[in-house]
Design an enzyme around this catalytic site. Sequence first.
Site, PDB file in Angstrom:
ATOM      1  N   HIS A  45      -2.357  -4.142   4.993  1.00  0.00           N
ATOM      2  CA  HIS A  45      -1.971  -3.437   6.373  1.00  0.00           C
ATOM      3  C   HIS A  45      -3.299  -3.319   7.217  1.00  0.00           C
ATOM      4  O   HIS A  45      -4.315  -2.795   6.499  1.00  0.00           O
ATOM      5  CB  HIS A  45      -0.988  -2.297   6.578  1.00  0.00           C
ATOM      6  CG  HIS A  45      -1.887  -0.978   6.050  1.00  0.00           C
ATOM      7  ND1 HIS A  45      -2.438  -0.195   6.472  1.00  0.00           N
ATOM      8  CD2 HIS A  45      -1.790  -0.711   4.557  1.00  0.00           C
ATOM      9  CE1 HIS A  45      -2.563   0.880   5.849  1.00  0.00           C
ATOM     10  NE2 HIS A  45      -2.548   0.616   4.614  1.00  0.00           N
TER      11      HIS A  45
ATOM     12  N   CYS B 174      -6.328  -0.079   6.685  1.00  0.00           N
ATOM     13  CA  CYS B 174      -6.037   0.689   5.578  1.00  0.00           C
ATOM     14  C   CYS B 174      -7.211   1.285   5.114  1.00  0.00           C
ATOM     15  O   CYS B 174      -8.410   0.993   4.879  1.00  0.00           O
ATOM     16  CB  CYS B 174      -5.655  -0.351   4.601  1.00  0.00           C
ATOM     17  SG  CYS B 174      -5.505   0.149   2.937  1.00  0.00           S
TER      18      CYS B 174
ATOM     19  N   ARG C 204       3.113   4.768   6.407  1.00  0.00           N
ATOM     20  CA  ARG C 204       3.331   3.853   7.774  1.00  0.00           C
ATOM     21  C   ARG C 204       3.885   2.632   7.180  1.00  0.00           C
ATOM     22  O   ARG C 204       4.344   1.707   8.093  1.00  0.00           O
ATOM     23  CB  ARG C 204       2.246   4.081   8.671  1.00  0.00           C
ATOM     24  CG  ARG C 204       1.786   5.341   9.226  1.00  0.00           C
ATOM     25  CD  ARG C 204       0.268   5.215   9.896  1.00  0.00           C
ATOM     26  NE  ARG C 204      -0.541   5.038   8.663  1.00  0.00           N
ATOM     27  CZ  ARG C 204      -2.141   4.655   9.034  1.00  0.00           C
ATOM     28  NH1 ARG C 204      -2.423   4.999  10.124  1.00  0.00           N
ATOM     29  NH2 ARG C 204      -2.822   4.266   8.169  1.00  0.00           N
TER      30      ARG C 204
ATOM     31  N   ASP D 154       0.310   3.710   1.708  1.00  0.00           N
ATOM     32  CA  ASP D 154       0.462   4.278   3.021  1.00  0.00           C
ATOM     33  C   ASP D 154       1.683   4.681   3.610  1.00  0.00           C
ATOM     34  O   ASP D 154       2.636   3.724   3.699  1.00  0.00           O
ATOM     35  CB  ASP D 154      -0.363   3.419   3.945  1.00  0.00           C
ATOM     36  CG  ASP D 154      -0.630   3.993   5.284  1.00  0.00           C
ATOM     37  OD1 ASP D 154       0.365   4.385   6.034  1.00  0.00           O
ATOM     38  OD2 ASP D 154      -1.859   3.909   5.562  1.00  0.00           O
TER      39      ASP D 154
ATOM     40  N   CYS E  17       0.907  -1.191   0.139  1.00  0.00           N
ATOM     41  CA  CYS E  17       0.120  -0.123   0.035  1.00  0.00           C
ATOM     42  C   CYS E  17       0.924   1.230   0.005  1.00  0.00           C
ATOM     43  O   CYS E  17       2.145   1.211   0.566  1.00  0.00           O
ATOM     44  CB  CYS E  17      -0.878  -0.071   1.303  1.00  0.00           C
ATOM     45  SG  CYS E  17      -2.042   1.374   1.262  1.00  0.00           S
TER      46      CYS E  17
HETATM   47 CO    CO Z   1      -3.418   1.232   2.888  1.00  0.00          CO
END
Ligand code: CO
Length: 210
Positions: free
Chosen positions: A98, A101, A46, A44, A42
């Site tokens: 994750h 998400c 993090r 993302d 992803c």
């Molecule tokens: Co995500």
Amino acid sequence: MKKIEQILEDNKKWAGNMVAGDPEFFNRLVDIQHPEFLWIGCSDSRVPANEITGTQPGEMFVQRNIANMVIHTDLNLLSVLQYAVEVLHVKHIIVCGHYGCGGVKAAMGHTSLGIINKWIRNIKDVYRFHRAELEAIPTEQDRLNRLIELNVKEQVNNLAKTSIIQKSWKANKAPHLHGMVYDLKDGILKPVFQMEANTPIDPIYQYDNL
Ligand code: CO
């Protein structure tokens, strides 16, 4: 928030530290890359592929998009996949979702988000395939977590549906496909699904002229 000047300064520090620990570090990487892993994760911020797996530059080929999707009309993903499999000969492909998400959460909601709707719709399809299991889960949080896991599983299956993977499985018995989910709360990767090379797939998706 980091200023852009700070980014450049910290980059110089990082490069200096790498050379201090291993004077040949960059020289080795200049001409060749031999990663054994392709990471599909992803976007993302993090969930940074190298940091959470302890891998160094040169060890992992990386593709990231919203909710770690493998969509068969995504030329970017398909180009990365073809290069990773046919040129780099990666041994393993990791699809990593994750918990928490936002992309998957959006797919469970009903708010129109513009262009993103078209991307997210693919996750709504995953929900539809697994509707009975998901709707038997009493809490929304647990349902979201399960959809995140099922989405990873579907994306691993989507890899196996490509002619790129099927051709490589037939010729090289590689790569192996792994589905994992990363937990933002403790930093641990949980394996949720895997397909060894040449795992039989639904015959409707099999190509017999590769
Ligand atoms: Co995500």
